[in-house]
Design a protein around this motif. Structure first.
Motif, short mmCIF file in Angstrom:
data_model
loop_
_atom_site.label_atom_id
_atom_site.label_comp_id
_atom_site.label_asym_id
_atom_site.label_seq_id
_atom_site.Cartn_x
_atom_site.Cartn_y
_atom_site.Cartn_z
N ARG A 194 -73.68 35.94 -30.33
CA ARG A 194 -73.27 34.93 -29.35
C ARG A 194 -72.41 33.88 -30.03
O ARG A 194 -72.56 33.58 -31.21
N PHE A 195 -71.52 33.31 -29.25
CA PHE A 195 -70.65 32.25 -29.74
C PHE A 195 -71.49 30.98 -29.92
O PHE A 195 -72.33 30.66 -29.08
N LYS B 195 -70.20 20.99 -28.32
CA LYS B 195 -69.20 22.05 -28.15
C LYS B 195 -67.94 21.68 -28.93
O LYS B 195 -67.62 20.50 -29.11
N ASP C 71 -67.66 27.11 -23.08
CA ASP C 71 -68.15 27.27 -24.45
C ASP C 71 -67.49 26.30 -25.41
O ASP C 71 -67.95 26.08 -26.53
N THR D 295 -68.78 33.28 -34.51
CA THR D 295 -68.33 34.32 -33.58
C THR D 295 -68.77 35.67 -34.13
O THR D 295 -69.20 35.78 -35.28
N ALA E 89 -65.85 33.79 -25.94
CA ALA E 89 -66.01 32.42 -25.45
C ALA E 89 -64.85 32.06 -24.53
O ALA E 89 -63.72 32.55 -24.70
#
Length: 376
Positions: free
Chosen positions: A4-5, A242, A211, A23, A184
């Motif tokens: 997952r990002f 973020k 994201d 990433t 993302a």
């Protein structure tokens, strides 16, 4: 299962942040500078050379790739990473900015933008949905929302109308992107140089949920003072957990100022474009290798630089191959410029980590103010 990002901040110094974007294709150290690989290549560089400069991520261009060789062809050939021999993360822009700046006979509607290709005049439609489809075909790790970037100067009413359209397109981009683990989607804040509009845009984007978040619509001719004026408050409207991406920036002093104001990611064609036109960026400012003063100079471009151009070649040689229009000129100067930019990013990361950013920035400006070394 694709990783997952993610984004984590390891250290802060004032508003500046040092962190890591995770990433499925590797980590991106922030603050990060992304070299621009417009047409699936960073001009005059091999991918392994770009990596050797310290780049963790490249930028690819939706508009150029959709026209040539087409996103469908790239997908059939295994996706953009395989196509261009870059296995690390790739961010693709949405195509919106290029449609506004390059395409001819364009018609903007709520649906999207109809335009004629600048290459062959063929007709195309770019909408939020089509932009998401193209970027999925390319297989990029970070996908940008489709937005409209109004040319400045513009009236507040024009900027407000454009921003509202971009926010509607942001929702459509989010809907069309769907659920893609390991990939993302970033939203793009608009609003020109007007604080209220920037805040309204940020509220709309965080309501949709992305994201990462970009600050768009800057570095389009408003000047550094106006850009920094916006960056003094705009990043603060975005979620702290973020990444924040300033699109299309810039010169080294733009980058340093943006990092001081809380920006985590930047991209610009400047280091590669400058390299092809005989301009080198160094600790002591810009050097124009075309100038006759370099003709008999046996010294390197920058004696403290470890790039191949500085380690193995003289100013006299770099001057000669530029004047002779030899291909190696653009190759060496582009490598140097990208090396310098990545070295600057590492310096910023180290300074933030050590809590010494103000001293680093002061030394950066002082050295640039000295100007280039004296001619022989």
């Amino acid at each position: 299962m694709a990783q997952r990002f993610g984004f984590s901040v390891a250290a802060t110094d004032g508003k500046a942040r040092k962190g890591v974007i995770s990433t499925s294709r590797g980590e991106i150290r922030t603050p990060a500078f992304m070299p621009v690989g417009t047409a699936a290549t960073v001009k005059a560089m091999l991918p392994e050379s770009v990596r050797a400069t310290g780049a963790d991520i490249l930028l690819g261009n939706t508009y150029h790739l959709m026209l040539r060789p087409t996103a469908e062809r790239i997908a059939r050939l295994g996706g953009l990473h395989r196509f261009m021999n870059w296995e690390r993360p790739i961010l693709t822009d949405s195509g919106g900015f290029q449609v506004m700046s390059l395409a001819s006979l364009r018609k903007l509607t709520e649906e999207g933008v109809r335009f004629s290709s600048h290459i062959d005049g063929s007709k195309h439609m770019l909408s939020p949905e089509r932009s998401m489809e193209i970027q999925k075909l390319l297989g990029s790790d970070i996908v940008m929302c489709f937005d409209e970037c109004p040319a400045l100067p513009a009236t507040d009413a024009e900027v407000a109308k454009s921003m509202a359209l971009s926010m509607r397109w942001a929702q459509r981009s989010r809907d069309a992107f769907g659920d893609r683990p390991g990939h993302a989607l970033f939203g793009i804040m608009q609003g020109g140089v007007t604080r209220d509009l920037r805040e309204e845009s940020a509220r709309a984007l965080t309501g949709i949920g992305f994201d990462g978040y970009a600050v768009g619509g800057l570095a389009v001719g408003e000047g550094q003072e106006a850009m920094f004026g916006v960056l003094d408050y705009a990043p603060g409207f975005l979620p702290e957990d973020k990444p924040r991406y300033l699109m299309g920036v810039g010169k080294p002093d733009d980058i340093v100022g943006a990092v001081q104001r809380g920006i985590d990611m930047m991209d610009c064609v400047l280091p590669s474009r400058s390299g092809r036109t005989g301009q080198a960026w160094t600790r002591r400012g810009q050097v124009n290798i075309k100038n006759a003063r370099h003709m008999d100079d046996p010294r390197p471009l920058d004696e403290d630089c470890t790039c191949p151009a500085c380690r193995n070649y003289s100013r006299a040689y770099l001057h000669h191959v530029f004047k002779a229009q030899e291909m190696i000129s653009g190759m060496l100067l582009t490598w140097h410029n990208l090396h310098y930019y990545q070295e600057l990013m590492q310096g910023l990361r180290d300074a933030i980590g050590a809590g010494g950013l103000p001293a680093f920035v002061a030394a950066f400006h002082a050295q640039r103010a000295e100007g280039d070394i004296e001619p022989l």
